[in-house]
Design a protein around this motif. Structure first.
Motif, PDB file in Angstrom:
ATOM      1  N   VAL A  17     -33.540  56.441  19.449  1.00  0.00           N
ATOM      2  CA  VAL A  17     -34.433  57.415  18.811  1.00  0.00           C
ATOM      3  C   VAL A  17     -35.821  57.343  19.445  1.00  0.00           C
ATOM      4  O   VAL A  17     -36.439  58.378  19.721  1.00  0.00           O
ATOM      5  CB  VAL A  17     -34.482  57.184  17.281  1.00  0.00           C
ATOM      6  CG1 VAL A  17     -35.621  57.961  16.643  1.00  0.00           C
ATOM      7  CG2 VAL A  17     -33.148  57.561  16.650  1.00  0.00           C
ATOM      8  N   ALA A  18     -36.315  56.141  19.704  1.00  0.00           N
ATOM      9  CA  ALA A  18     -37.636  55.988  20.330  1.00  0.00           C
ATOM     10  C   ALA A  18     -37.654  56.606  21.728  1.00  0.00           C
ATOM     11  O   ALA A  18     -38.631  57.265  22.108  1.00  0.00           O
ATOM     12  CB  ALA A  18     -38.017  54.515  20.389  1.00  0.00           C
ATOM     13  N   GLU A  19     -36.578  56.426  22.487  1.00  0.00           N
ATOM     14  CA  GLU A  19     -36.530  57.020  23.825  1.00  0.00           C
ATOM     15  C   GLU A  19     -36.507  58.542  23.747  1.00  0.00           C
ATOM     16  O   GLU A  19     -37.201  59.223  24.507  1.00  0.00           O
ATOM     17  CB  GLU A  19     -35.320  56.521  24.618  1.00  0.00           C
ATOM     18  CG  GLU A  19     -35.290  57.127  26.013  1.00  0.00           C
ATOM     19  CD  GLU A  19     -34.171  56.625  26.903  1.00  0.00           C
ATOM     20  OE1 GLU A  19     -33.881  57.333  27.892  1.00  0.00           O
ATOM     21  OE2 GLU A  19     -33.590  55.551  26.642  1.00  0.00           O
ATOM     22  N   LEU A  71     -30.200  49.131  18.332  1.00  0.00           N
ATOM     23  CA  LEU A  71     -30.032  49.957  19.529  1.00  0.00           C
ATOM     24  C   LEU A  71     -30.207  51.435  19.210  1.00  0.00           C
ATOM     25  O   LEU A  71     -30.810  52.171  19.994  1.00  0.00           O
ATOM     26  CB  LEU A  71     -28.674  49.706  20.193  1.00  0.00           C
ATOM     27  CG  LEU A  71     -28.533  48.386  20.949  1.00  0.00           C
ATOM     28  CD1 LEU A  71     -27.203  48.358  21.714  1.00  0.00           C
ATOM     29  CD2 LEU A  71     -29.679  48.118  21.893  1.00  0.00           C
ATOM     30  N   VAL A  72     -29.710  51.883  18.069  1.00  0.00           N
ATOM     31  CA  VAL A  72     -29.912  53.284  17.699  1.00  0.00           C
ATOM     32  C   VAL A  72     -31.396  53.556  17.490  1.00  0.00           C
ATOM     33  O   VAL A  72     -31.906  54.617  17.864  1.00  0.00           O
ATOM     34  CB  VAL A  72     -29.064  53.679  16.462  1.00  0.00           C
ATOM     35  CG1 VAL A  72     -29.445  55.064  15.965  1.00  0.00           C
ATOM     36  CG2 VAL A  72     -27.576  53.627  16.803  1.00  0.00           C
ATOM     37  N   VAL A  99     -28.185  56.036  11.386  1.00  0.00           N
ATOM     38  CA  VAL A  99     -26.759  55.929  11.695  1.00  0.00           C
ATOM     39  C   VAL A  99     -25.974  56.601  10.582  1.00  0.00           C
ATOM     40  O   VAL A  99     -26.427  56.695   9.451  1.00  0.00           O
ATOM     41  CB  VAL A  99     -26.298  54.458  11.861  1.00  0.00           C
ATOM     42  CG1 VAL A  99     -26.902  53.831  13.098  1.00  0.00           C
ATOM     43  CG2 VAL A  99     -26.601  53.635  10.638  1.00  0.00           C
ATOM     44  N   ASP A 100     -24.792  57.071  10.915  1.00  0.00           N
ATOM     45  CA  ASP A 100     -23.938  57.764   9.957  1.00  0.00           C
ATOM     46  C   ASP A 100     -23.057  56.742   9.243  1.00  0.00           C
ATOM     47  O   ASP A 100     -22.200  56.124   9.878  1.00  0.00           O
ATOM     48  CB  ASP A 100     -23.082  58.788  10.701  1.00  0.00           C
ATOM     49  CG  ASP A 100     -22.148  59.553   9.789  1.00  0.00           C
ATOM     50  OD1 ASP A 100     -22.207  59.360   8.563  1.00  0.00           O
ATOM     51  OD2 ASP A 100     -21.356  60.348  10.300  1.00  0.00           O
ATOM     52  N   ALA A 112     -37.395  62.868  15.817  1.00  0.00           N
ATOM     53  CA  ALA A 112     -37.525  62.015  14.633  1.00  0.00           C
ATOM     54  C   ALA A 112     -36.306  62.184  13.751  1.00  0.00           C
ATOM     55  O   ALA A 112     -35.683  63.242  13.728  1.00  0.00           O
ATOM     56  CB  ALA A 112     -38.782  62.384  13.847  1.00  0.00           C
ATOM     57  N   VAL A 113     -35.975  61.125  13.048  1.00  0.00           N
ATOM     58  CA  VAL A 113     -34.963  61.212  11.996  1.00  0.00           C
ATOM     59  C   VAL A 113     -35.718  61.260  10.680  1.00  0.00           C
ATOM     60  O   VAL A 113     -36.860  60.800  10.583  1.00  0.00           O
ATOM     61  CB  VAL A 113     -33.967  60.031  12.045  1.00  0.00           C
ATOM     62  CG1 VAL A 113     -33.115  60.088  13.299  1.00  0.00           C
ATOM     63  CG2 VAL A 113     -34.663  58.696  11.948  1.00  0.00           C
TER      64      VAL A 113
END
Length: 159
Positions: free
Chosen positions: A32-34, A27-28, A52-53, A44-45
Motif C-alpha cells: 500500500v505504501a509503494e 507486506l501488504v 487484507v480481505d 489509500a485504504v
C-alpha cells in the motif's frame, strides 16, 4: 541491513498464511505504501480492515526465511464462480528473481483448489511491470468488473 542473497542457491518457499498473519499484514502494508508513492493521486485504504480481505486465502513467499512477496485470492460475485487475485506484491529487494510469476502461478493453483476455473484481477496502468507479467501469463484484458477507483485495467484468465 545486508542485501539479500540473490544467488540461484537461495531457498524460496511459498506458504499458505491467514489474512491476519503479521508477516502478511506487514507486506501488504508495504505494498500500500509503494502504491501511494507510485500512483499520481496516491493510494489509500479506508482502514485496517481493508488492508487484507478476511475471506481471502494468502500466500507468503520467503527467500532464505526472509519475507519477500505476498498475494491473495478471494471469491468474487462477478464474474460468477471466479476468484480474484488481490494484494500481490514483491519486495523491491527481491524483484528480478521471478517471484512475481511464481506467486501468480501459485495463486492460480490455490484458486483451482477452491473450486474456481476463472481468475480475474485489476491493476493501475502505472504498474507497467505488472501489466507485462499478466499478459505473459495469459491474462486477457476485459471490461471493468468492479468499482475499484484505483483500477484502470481489468484482466481475466480461464484456468
Amino acid at each position: 541491513m545486508a542485501a539479500p542473497d540473490r544467488s540461484p542457491a537461495s531457498s524460496v518457499r511459498l506458504e499458505r498464511r491467514t489474512s491476519d498473519d503479521p508477516q502478511v499484514v506487514a507486506l501488504v502494508g508495504r505494498y500500500v505504501a509503494e502504491l501511494d508513492e507510485r500512483f499520481p493521486g496516491g493510494f489509500a485504504v479506508s482502514g485496517p480492515d481493508d488492508l487484507v480481505d478476511p475471506g481471502g486465502h494468502y500466500l507468503l513467499a520467503t527467500v532464505d526465511g526472509a519475507p519477500a512477496a505476498v498475494g491473495g485470492v478471494r471469491a468474487v460475485a462477478s464474474p460468477e464462480g471466479a476468484a480474484e487475485v488481490k494484494r500481490m506484491w514483491v519486495d523491491p529487494a527481491y524483484r528480478g528473481l521471478g517471484l512475481g510469476r511464481r506467486m501468480l502461478t501459485a495463486l492460480e493453483e490455490l484458486a483451482v483448489e477452491h473450486g474456481h476455473r476463472t481468475v480475474v484481477l485489476d491493476t493501475n496502468r502505472t504498474l507497467g511491470e505488472a501489466l507485462s507479467m499478466y499478459a505473459a501469463a495469459g491474462y486477457r484484458e476485459v471490461e471493468r468488473y468492479n468499482d475499484n477507483p484505483y483500477a484502470e485495467a481489468f484482466f481475466r484468465k480461464e484456468l
